[in-house]
Design an enzyme around this catalytic site. Structure first.
Site, short mmCIF file in Angstrom:
data_model
loop_
_atom_site.label_atom_id
_atom_site.label_comp_id
_atom_site.label_asym_id
_atom_site.label_seq_id
_atom_site.Cartn_x
_atom_site.Cartn_y
_atom_site.Cartn_z
N ARG A 210 68.57 58.83 54.85
CA ARG A 210 67.51 58.49 55.71
C ARG A 210 68.75 58.86 57.36
O ARG A 210 69.36 58.44 57.41
CB ARG A 210 66.57 57.11 56.43
CG ARG A 210 66.73 56.65 54.34
CD ARG A 210 65.13 57.29 54.55
NE ARG A 210 64.48 57.31 53.16
CZ ARG A 210 63.64 55.81 52.59
NH1 ARG A 210 63.76 54.87 54.09
NH2 ARG A 210 63.22 55.72 51.50
N GLU A 212 68.10 58.11 60.23
CA GLU A 212 67.53 57.57 61.33
C GLU A 212 67.96 57.15 61.69
O GLU A 212 69.27 56.40 61.74
CB GLU A 212 66.41 56.76 61.01
CG GLU A 212 65.31 57.79 59.88
CD GLU A 212 64.69 56.47 59.17
OE1 GLU A 212 65.06 55.46 58.97
OE2 GLU A 212 63.99 56.78 57.94
N HIS A 219 70.00 47.56 58.66
CA HIS A 219 69.61 49.39 57.59
C HIS A 219 70.79 50.53 57.46
O HIS A 219 71.94 49.73 58.67
CB HIS A 219 69.21 50.09 59.47
CG HIS A 219 67.71 49.73 59.18
ND1 HIS A 219 67.45 48.98 60.19
CD2 HIS A 219 66.71 50.66 59.08
CE1 HIS A 219 65.88 49.01 60.61
NE2 HIS A 219 65.43 49.77 59.53
N SER A 354 58.54 48.54 48.91
CA SER A 354 57.46 48.81 49.43
C SER A 354 57.05 49.62 48.51
O SER A 354 57.18 50.57 47.46
CB SER A 354 58.43 50.11 50.41
OG SER A 354 56.98 50.43 50.90
N ARG A 402 69.66 45.07 50.42
CA ARG A 402 68.51 43.61 51.08
C ARG A 402 68.56 43.05 50.37
O ARG A 402 69.02 41.59 50.83
CB ARG A 402 67.09 45.04 51.48
CG ARG A 402 67.30 45.76 52.97
CD ARG A 402 65.99 45.35 54.00
NE ARG A 402 66.70 46.40 54.70
CZ ARG A 402 64.93 46.54 55.39
NH1 ARG A 402 64.03 46.76 54.79
NH2 ARG A 402 65.37 47.30 56.31
#
Length: 428
Positions: A210, A212, A219, A354, A402
């Site tokens: 990612r 980001e 993260h 998710s 995580r």
RNA sequence: GCCCCGGUAGUGUAGUGGCCUAUCAUACGGGCCUGUCGAGCCCGUGACUCGGGUCCAAAUCCCGGCCGGGGCGCCA
């Protein structure tokens, strides 16, 4: 034959011992020296004396973290606190360590996470740090075993891809010869194609990228994703597999506690029964009763997730997220299409997983792509798999780091990553 | 992408304009010590992120660079 420190307990008084390891510390007195040798299984005291040990005088010059081979005899007739030590006949230097160390292994001073990561090879020599990754290994092993036994096929999908998985930006670009490519943010599209391919149940453990620019303790720009996809299944089946997979992983971890004197795994609770479920709408009501204002269709802030999480002692699901918040491939809930057959697995404020039932109707899928502002032509390699017999299916993706973070109660996800890739770090 | 904070010996810190020839711990080097095990005691080496500015005077104030930590957004 050299043995490990942990194997010493099976040896008898006076037995000849050959041990390899690192010199963790050395205490020199005038006519006796104590060395603490460490290997991957533990530490042991080595005693050297002038009349017993070859080249006794050179021993006091050996630097900490030097790699040694020690030959001697085991004795339990000792004043050593551990009740066991090796009387050294020879101490051979296999490879010297420079001094001073950029990071102390047992020093009673702390070190910044930055110093630790820059010198990760030294940081990982600390048993409590190595234990994080032994824990991760056992956890993953248990989950693998569970999915394998549940009929899942372990697969490996490409990480260099042509299209953005979920349409969003924030992908790393890759120059692929004459073409523009990306690092995959998730194996989602390929997992689904494999359902059309008839593999029925697939799982994958692999990297996800990612781009980001977040800079937080939870993260990473490259993380390890555990993904499953199941054919002829819905979100409830996927949630069941997730719940049982996580429980199996933790059970395996606890029963295969990594070697250590005081493993934190001893304190880890294996979750029992079904993980509680709460819908997105119920979360809003709960938050409103606590004075928070949430509009339907907005994601929860970290502060709000803490409030929700405080109601649960362990893992819990948040289900039926607004369709507008979820990726285009998420199946809307029949009869109530503003929400979806989707779920997140949470632990306190942390989102671990998710997942959802997926859209399997190609016409609806195209419509959903368009409604998210994406061009179906860019996804034709994916949509084709839906046009020739795609079963209903569901699945999820779980962030391994995580999960380790919450199981070991770590403060920073970099702790759960051997060589983290964050906003600024690409070495080591 | 927006915002906040930080950078002092190898490591971790104290220090908010002159008392800094910079504190303490740990590490490192030397000395004493046949049983230490957070060894002890004595001596010693070792640092203000870089560049510019303000000021009689800068580790300390200002600007910029570099490096790092965190909050939000987004997500696993």
């Amino acid at each position: 034959m050299p043995i490990t420190v942990s194997e010493l307990k099976n040896k008898g008084e006076g037995e000849e011992i050959l041990l390899n390891g690192w010199l963790q510390e050395i205490r020199n007195l005038k006519k006796i020296s104590f060395l603490v040798l460490r290997d991957h299984t533990g530490t042991i005291q080595i005693t050297a004396k002038p009349d017993l040990t070859e080249n006794y005088d050179s021993i006091s010059q050996i630097t900490r973290e030097t790699v040694l081979s020690v030959h001697g005899n085991l004795t339990r007739k000792t004043q050593s606190k551990s009740g066991i030590e090796i009387l050294a006949k020879s101490v051979k230097v296999l490879n010297e360590a420079k001094s001073p160390l950029p990071l102390g292994i047992i020093d009673p001073v702390g070190a910044d996470i930055e110093t630790r990561l820059t010198n990760r090879f030294l940081d990982l020599r600390k048993p409590e740090v190595a234990l994080i990754f032994r824990t991760e290994s056992e956890l993953l092993w248990g989950m693998r075993e569970f999915f394998h036994d549940s009929g899942f096929v372990e697969v490996h999908t490409p990480k260099i891809v042509a299209a953005a998985t979920e349409g969003g930006a924030d992908l790393f670009q890759v120059q692929y010869f004459e073409k523009q490519a990306f690092l995959n943010q998730s194996p989602q599209l390929y997992k689904e194609i494999l359902i059309s391919a008839g593999l029925n149940r697939v799982f994958e453990v692999g990297p996800a990228f990612r781009a980001e620019k977040h800079n937080t303790p939870r993260h990473l720009n490259e993380f390890t994703s555990i993904d499953i996809e199941m054919g002829f299944a819905d979100h409830n089946d996927a949630m069941h597999m997730l719940q049982e997979g996580v429980k199996s992983g933790i059970r395996h971890l606890v029963s295969h506690a990594p070697v250590s004197t005081a493993p934190p795994s001893a304190k880890i609770q294996i979750p029992e029964g079904n993980f509680p479920r709460i819908t997105y709408r119920e979360c809003i009501k709960k938050l409103e009763s606590k004075g928070e204002k949430v509009k339907f269709g907005e994601d929860f802030t970290p502060e709000q997730l803490k409030l929700i999480g405080s109601e649960f002692t362990s893992f819990y699901f948040i289900t039926e997220w607004p369709s507008s918040l979820r990726a285009f491939y998420t199946q809307p809930k029949p009869g109530d299409e503003v929400v979806s057959n989707s779920f997140d697995l949470q632990y306190r404020e942390y989102e671990i997983t998710s997942g959802a039932q997926r859209v399997h109707d190609p016409l609806l899928l195209e419509e959903r792509l368009k409604s998210k502002g994406l061009n179906p032509e860019d996804f034709s390699f994916y949509l084709n798999a839906f046009r020739y017999g795609m079963p209903p299916h569901a699945g999820w993706g779980l962030g391994l780091e995580r999960l380790v973070l919450i199981i070991l109660n770590l403060q920073n996800i970099r702790e759960a990553t051997l060589f983290p890739r964050d906003r600024t770090r690409i070495t080591p």
